[in-house]
Each structure stands twice: as structure tokens, then as C-alpha cells.
Design a protein around this motif. Structure first.
Motif, mmCIF file in Angstrom:
data_model
loop_
_atom_site.group_PDB
_atom_site.id
_atom_site.type_symbol
_atom_site.label_atom_id
_atom_site.label_comp_id
_atom_site.label_asym_id
_atom_site.label_seq_id
_atom_site.Cartn_x
_atom_site.Cartn_y
_atom_site.Cartn_z
ATOM 1 N N ILE A 140 67.895 94.147 52.484
ATOM 2 C CA ILE A 140 66.896 93.728 53.469
ATOM 3 C C ILE A 140 66.628 94.866 54.446
ATOM 4 N N ASN A 141 65.370 95.167 54.644
ATOM 5 C CA ASN A 141 64.969 96.187 55.607
ATOM 6 C C ASN A 141 64.577 95.464 56.899
ATOM 7 N N PHE A 142 65.505 95.366 57.842
ATOM 8 C CA PHE A 142 65.277 94.601 59.065
ATOM 9 C C PHE A 142 64.160 95.180 59.917
ATOM 10 N N GLU A 143 64.040 96.496 59.981
ATOM 11 C CA GLU A 143 62.984 97.117 60.789
ATOM 12 C C GLU A 143 61.607 96.776 60.236
ATOM 13 N N GLN A 144 61.454 96.826 58.916
ATOM 14 C CA GLN A 144 60.164 96.490 58.302
ATOM 15 C C GLN A 144 59.850 95.013 58.509
ATOM 16 N N ASN A 145 60.839 94.159 58.365
ATOM 17 C CA ASN A 145 60.633 92.733 58.593
ATOM 18 C C ASN A 145 60.196 92.463 60.029
ATOM 19 N N LYS A 146 60.805 93.170 60.977
ATOM 20 C CA LYS A 146 60.450 93.014 62.387
ATOM 21 C C LYS A 146 58.990 93.415 62.615
ATOM 22 N N LYS A 147 58.577 94.557 62.070
ATOM 23 C CA LYS A 147 57.193 95.026 62.229
ATOM 24 C C LYS A 147 56.204 94.012 61.663
ATOM 25 N N GLU A 148 56.492 93.523 60.473
ATOM 26 C CA GLU A 148 55.582 92.573 59.828
ATOM 27 C C GLU A 148 55.500 91.267 60.608
ATOM 28 N N HIS A 149 56.612 90.835 61.163
ATOM 29 C CA HIS A 149 56.625 89.609 61.964
ATOM 30 C C HIS A 149 55.857 89.815 63.268
ATOM 31 N N ILE A 150 56.031 90.963 63.896
ATOM 32 C CA ILE A 150 55.300 91.276 65.129
ATOM 33 C C ILE A 150 53.800 91.284 64.865
#
Length: 101
Positions: A2-12
Motif C-alpha cells: 500500500i502506498n499511503f502517500e498516494q492514497n492520501k493524495k487521491e483522497h484529498i
């Protein structure tokens, strides 16, 4: 993995679109977007917010005014409204939940 930084960006990005949808037709200043998203809670700085706004503008989903000033103001485009209203497919890069209704 899981790429947490990418998930955060997409959620933002999704939260930006939702917030701007609620602010239609006027749009919203970046300070309102930042404070709204931080209530989720997500750790977000103004620089990160501007990066994601810039990304969404490049995709044609938001329009940004005041880029040459200290305060940006964003507004959904018609393509952004279509994404939020689930009338068009969302491409990669935005964490829009699956439609359940």
C-alpha cells in the motif's frame, strides 16, 4: 504494498471536489478548503492543498483564480461536477468511492 502517500493524495483530491460541489456556484477560497479537509482528520498543509488543486486544474476539473496572489479561489468546472455527480467515469488519481445506490 500500500502506498499511503498516494492514497492520501487521491483522497484529498476527492474531498476537494466534494467541498467545491457544496460551494457551488460561488466556489471557495483555499483557506475554507484547507480547514474543511483538516476536519476529516487529514494532516494537510497549504502547499499540499495547492499541489492537489493544481493537479485537478490540469485535469480540467477545477478552475483556480488568484494564482498570482497570496490567496487562491477554486471553483468546479462542469467536468468536475460530472465526476462528483457520478455521471462520468473517474480516471486514476482520484479516490471517488464506488457508487452504492
Amino acid at each position: 504494498m500500500i502506498n499511503f502517500e498516494q492514497n492520501k493524495k487521491e483522497h484529498i483530491r476527492w474531498l476537494i471536489l466534494l467541498t467545491l460541489d457544496h460551494a457551488r456556484p460561488i466556489g471557495a477560497p483555499e483557506s475554507l478548503l484547507l480547514s474543511t479537509i483538516q476536519t476529516v482528520p487529514i494532516q494537510l498543509t497549504m502547499i499540499e492543498l495547492r499541489r492537489e488543486l493544481d493537479y485537478l486544474q490540469d485535469k480540467g476539473l477545477v478552475e483556480i483564480k488568484g494564482r498570482d496572489t497570496a490567496r487562491w479561489h477554486a471553483k468546479l468546472t462542469s467536468a468536475g461536477v460530472d465526476i462528483v455527480e457520478y455521471t462520468t467515469p473517474v480516471g486514476q488519481g482520484i479516490a471517488r468511492p464506488e457508487k452504492y445506490w
